[in-house]
Structures are given as C-alpha cells and as structure tokens.
Design a protein around this motif. Sequence first.
Motif, PDB file in Angstrom:
ATOM      1  N   THR A   1      -9.039  -0.303  -3.285  1.00  0.00           N
ATOM      2  CA  THR A   1      -9.144   1.014  -2.660  1.00  0.00           C
ATOM      3  C   THR A   1      -8.340   1.069  -1.371  1.00  0.00           C
ATOM      4  O   THR A   1      -7.581   2.023  -1.140  1.00  0.00           O
ATOM      5  N   LEU A   2      -8.497   0.065  -0.527  1.00  0.00           N
ATOM      6  CA  LEU A   2      -7.755   0.013   0.726  1.00  0.00           C
ATOM      7  C   LEU A   2      -6.253  -0.004   0.458  1.00  0.00           C
ATOM      8  O   LEU A   2      -5.494   0.753   1.071  1.00  0.00           O
TER       9      LEU A   2
ATOM     10  N   GLY B   1      -4.607   1.065  -2.150  1.00  0.00           N
ATOM     11  CA  GLY B   1      -4.169   2.357  -2.663  1.00  0.00           C
ATOM     12  C   GLY B   1      -4.023   3.400  -1.568  1.00  0.00           C
ATOM     13  O   GLY B   1      -3.028   4.134  -1.531  1.00  0.00           O
ATOM     14  N   ARG B   2      -4.994   3.472  -0.685  1.00  0.00           N
ATOM     15  CA  ARG B   2      -4.930   4.454   0.410  1.00  0.00           C
ATOM     16  C   ARG B   2      -3.760   4.183   1.340  1.00  0.00           C
ATOM     17  O   ARG B   2      -3.017   5.093   1.715  1.00  0.00           O
ATOM     18  N   VAL B   3      -3.606   2.934   1.723  1.00  0.00           N
ATOM     19  CA  VAL B   3      -2.529   2.589   2.654  1.00  0.00           C
ATOM     20  C   VAL B   3      -1.172   2.796   1.995  1.00  0.00           C
ATOM     21  O   VAL B   3      -0.260   3.373   2.597  1.00  0.00           O
ATOM     22  N   GLU B   4      -1.015   2.356   0.756  1.00  0.00           N
ATOM     23  CA  GLU B   4       0.254   2.528   0.050  1.00  0.00           C
ATOM     24  C   GLU B   4       0.619   4.004  -0.079  1.00  0.00           C
ATOM     25  O   GLU B   4       1.784   4.372   0.078  1.00  0.00           O
ATOM     26  N   HIS B   5      -0.358   4.840  -0.366  1.00  0.00           N
ATOM     27  CA  HIS B   5      -0.114   6.280  -0.489  1.00  0.00           C
ATOM     28  C   HIS B   5       0.432   6.846   0.824  1.00  0.00           C
ATOM     29  O   HIS B   5       1.416   7.594   0.829  1.00  0.00           O
ATOM     30  N   GLU B   6      -0.202   6.496   1.928  1.00  0.00           N
ATOM     31  CA  GLU B   6       0.239   6.987   3.231  1.00  0.00           C
ATOM     32  C   GLU B   6       1.630   6.469   3.578  1.00  0.00           C
ATOM     33  O   GLU B   6       2.476   7.217   4.080  1.00  0.00           O
TER      34      GLU B   6
ATOM     35  N   ALA C   1      -3.011   4.198   9.133  1.00  0.00           N
ATOM     36  CA  ALA C   1      -3.772   4.133   7.877  1.00  0.00           C
ATOM     37  C   ALA C   1      -4.855   3.063   7.956  1.00  0.00           C
ATOM     38  O   ALA C   1      -5.988   3.290   7.500  1.00  0.00           O
TER      39      ALA C   1
ATOM     40  N   ALA D   1      -8.910   3.655   7.889  1.00  0.00           N
ATOM     41  CA  ALA D   1      -9.761   2.883   6.979  1.00  0.00           C
ATOM     42  C   ALA D   1     -10.820   2.103   7.749  1.00  0.00           C
ATOM     43  O   ALA D   1     -11.940   1.921   7.257  1.00  0.00           O
TER      44      ALA D   1
ATOM     45  N   ASP E   1     -13.909   4.011   8.091  1.00  0.00           N
ATOM     46  CA  ASP E   1     -14.634   4.268   6.844  1.00  0.00           C
ATOM     47  C   ASP E   1     -15.801   3.288   6.729  1.00  0.00           C
ATOM     48  O   ASP E   1     -15.638   2.083   6.923  1.00  0.00           O
TER      49      ASP E   1
END
Length: 138
Positions: free
Chosen positions: A14-15, A17-22, A119, A123, A126
């Motif tokens: 999850t981490l 994916g979020r960081v890669e997206h940003e 990012a 996180a 979170d």
Amino acid sequence: MTARDSEVWDGIVTLHGRVEHELARAVQRRHGIGLSEYRALCRLAVAEDGELRMQELADLIGLNQSSVSRLVARLEAAGLTRRAHCPKDRRGVYTVITEEGRAVQEKASPTYHETLHEALGAAAEDRDLGPLVAVLRT
C-alpha cells in the motif's frame, strides 16, 4: 507466513503504491517523463561513463528485458540516451545517457525528492501506515 507477515507486506504494498503514484504524477506533470524513465536516467547518470548494459539497467530499475528495451527506445527517441555496442563483444548493447538526458535528470531530481518527502510525510500521518514509515525512516 504468519498473519502478521501478511499485514506487514500489505502495508508495504500500500505504501509503495501511494508513493509511486505521487512520484509518477509529479515527474510526468512537471518534466514530461515517466517514473521509469527518470529512474533509468538516474542510474545512467551515476554509472561509469554514463553507460550500462541493457540487462544491468533492467535489473537496477526492476524491469524485464522487454520493458527496458521499450523504455530505452523512448529515451532514445527523446534524445535522452543513445545506444552503443560493446567494443569487445558487438552483441553487447549499452545505453548511454546524453547531455540532454543529464539535464533532464538534474532538473527532475528536486521534484522527485520533494515529492518523495511529501508522500512519505503524508503516509506517516496515516494511522495504518505511520508505524511502517517510522521504521523505514530509522
């Protein structure tokens, strides 16, 4: 694998994916290159003579041979890299960063690092991912 292992791994996924997206969004929006292109330019910029064998580059950025070939073709088309053959083994193909490629990598680097910091900071706030970020930052 225990249930806890699964939870930890799910958090990492999850981490990631979020960081890669940003990161991908910021590098594309501000510099017009994809995240894989940026990472390839980074690896080439610090490589001896600014060159790597195609398989070495694939291993360093986590792509398979086919994907790295397409990536290098895009970089070449943009004038950011060029291909060279190994003088000792003409079958060996290298990709070499150009001056334009170095300039793009240097310009995109602050964006990458700033976005990564932001990012990971988000996180860290979170409830579920915060402990994982804290461990990674130690």
